[in-house]
Design an enzyme around this catalytic site. Structure first.
Site, PDB file in Angstrom:
ATOM      1  N   HIS A  77       1.261  -1.450  -0.243  1.00 18.66           N
ATOM      2  CA  HIS A  77      -0.039   0.173  -0.096  1.00 18.66           C
ATOM      3  C   HIS A  77       0.779   1.128   0.306  1.00 18.66           C
ATOM      4  O   HIS A  77       2.077   0.702   0.187  1.00 18.66           O
ATOM      5  CB  HIS A  77      -1.261   0.327   1.283  1.00 18.66           C
ATOM      6  CG  HIS A  77      -0.354   0.129   2.416  1.00 18.66           C
ATOM      7  ND1 HIS A  77      -0.675  -1.316   3.343  1.00 18.66           N
ATOM      8  CD2 HIS A  77       0.623   0.694   3.448  1.00 18.66           C
ATOM      9  CE1 HIS A  77      -0.189  -1.175   4.657  1.00 18.66           C
ATOM     10  NE2 HIS A  77       0.421   0.377   4.158  1.00 18.66           N
ATOM     11  N   GLU A 123       5.168   0.617  -0.152  1.00 21.34           N
ATOM     12  CA  GLU A 123       5.142  -0.137   1.522  1.00 21.34           C
ATOM     13  C   GLU A 123       5.530  -1.958   0.684  1.00 21.34           C
ATOM     14  O   GLU A 123       3.797  -1.402   0.731  1.00 21.34           O
ATOM     15  CB  GLU A 123       5.086   0.015   2.522  1.00 21.34           C
ATOM     16  CG  GLU A 123       3.956   0.372   3.143  1.00 21.34           C
ATOM     17  CD  GLU A 123       3.922   0.808   4.574  1.00 21.34           C
ATOM     18  OE1 GLU A 123       4.201  -0.248   5.590  1.00 21.34           O
ATOM     19  OE2 GLU A 123       3.495   1.637   4.880  1.00 21.34           O
ATOM     20  N   HIS A 164       9.800  -0.099  11.823  1.00 16.18           N
ATOM     21  CA  HIS A 164       8.694   0.294  12.886  1.00 16.18           C
ATOM     22  C   HIS A 164      10.150   0.469  13.692  1.00 16.18           C
ATOM     23  O   HIS A 164      11.219  -0.154  14.280  1.00 16.18           O
ATOM     24  CB  HIS A 164       7.705  -0.492  13.159  1.00 16.18           C
ATOM     25  CG  HIS A 164       6.500  -0.334  12.564  1.00 16.18           C
ATOM     26  ND1 HIS A 164       5.480   1.109  12.810  1.00 16.18           N
ATOM     27  CD2 HIS A 164       6.113  -0.952  11.948  1.00 16.18           C
ATOM     28  CE1 HIS A 164       4.992   0.631  11.094  1.00 16.18           C
ATOM     29  NE2 HIS A 164       4.997  -0.532  11.236  1.00 16.18           N
TER      30      HIS A 164
END
Length: 177
Positions: A77, A123, A164
């Site tokens: 997305h 990504e 992350h």
């Protein structure tokens, strides 16, 4: 005896002079991502160094469909990189700089993500072992892990690997290489 020594010397010199160097093999680039993960024994967060092979990450992006969130898992997305839907950078946001012009320009993303002049970043999950993410998995979908390979739409130029900072949530940072 002298003739034999001279012959051996000439032969060794010829072998050395005619030796063709073998081409150097390009080494795979390794990306290092730092990610805080909870230690199940101590129940405390510890910073882990996760290593990703660029060739494997690029392979992951090439196996991913060229769509924006239209799979069972929603991957790949659009990675907005701080930009809004009009390609503007809201005040206070700083995009990640990948160092490639295709990757660092403001996005142009039509409503459905398939416009003829669209260009934006996608990504897609990537893993240290390089396995392909099951993008069509629905519920339960495969855990995407903390890291994503970032690449361009529509031409799939590799931009880099981000992760992350804490497990699979929170801020995304560019990994080092």
């Amino acid at each position: 005896m002298v003739a034999i020594k001279n012959l051996v010397l000439v032969a060794l010199t010829a072998v050395t002079a005619l030796a063709v160097p073998s081409p150097l093999e390009a080494r795979a680039v390794t990306w290092t991502c730092l990610n805080d993960q909870k230690n199940p024994k101590t129940n405390k967060y510890e910073t882990k160094r996760l290593l990703y092979n660029q060739n494997k990450a690029e392979s992951n992006s090439h196996h991913a469909p060229l769509s924006d969130g239209k799979t069972g898992s929603s991957y790949p997305h659009w990675f907005t990189n701080g930009y809004d839907g009009d390609g503007k950078l809201p005040k206070g946001r700083t995009p990640i700089k990948f160092g490639k012009s295709d990757c660092d320009r403001p996005p142009k993303h039509s409503k459905d993500g398939n416009g003829k002049t669209d260009h934006y970043l996608l990504e897609f999950p990537t893993f240290p072992d390089g396995h392909d993410y099951k993008f069509d998995s629905k519920k339960p979908k495969e855990n995407p892990g903390p890291a994503r390979v970032i690449y361009t739409y529509p031409n799939k130029v590799f931009c880099g690997i981000i992760a992350h900072t804490k497990e699979n949530q929170g801020e995304l940072k560019l990994c080092s290489h």
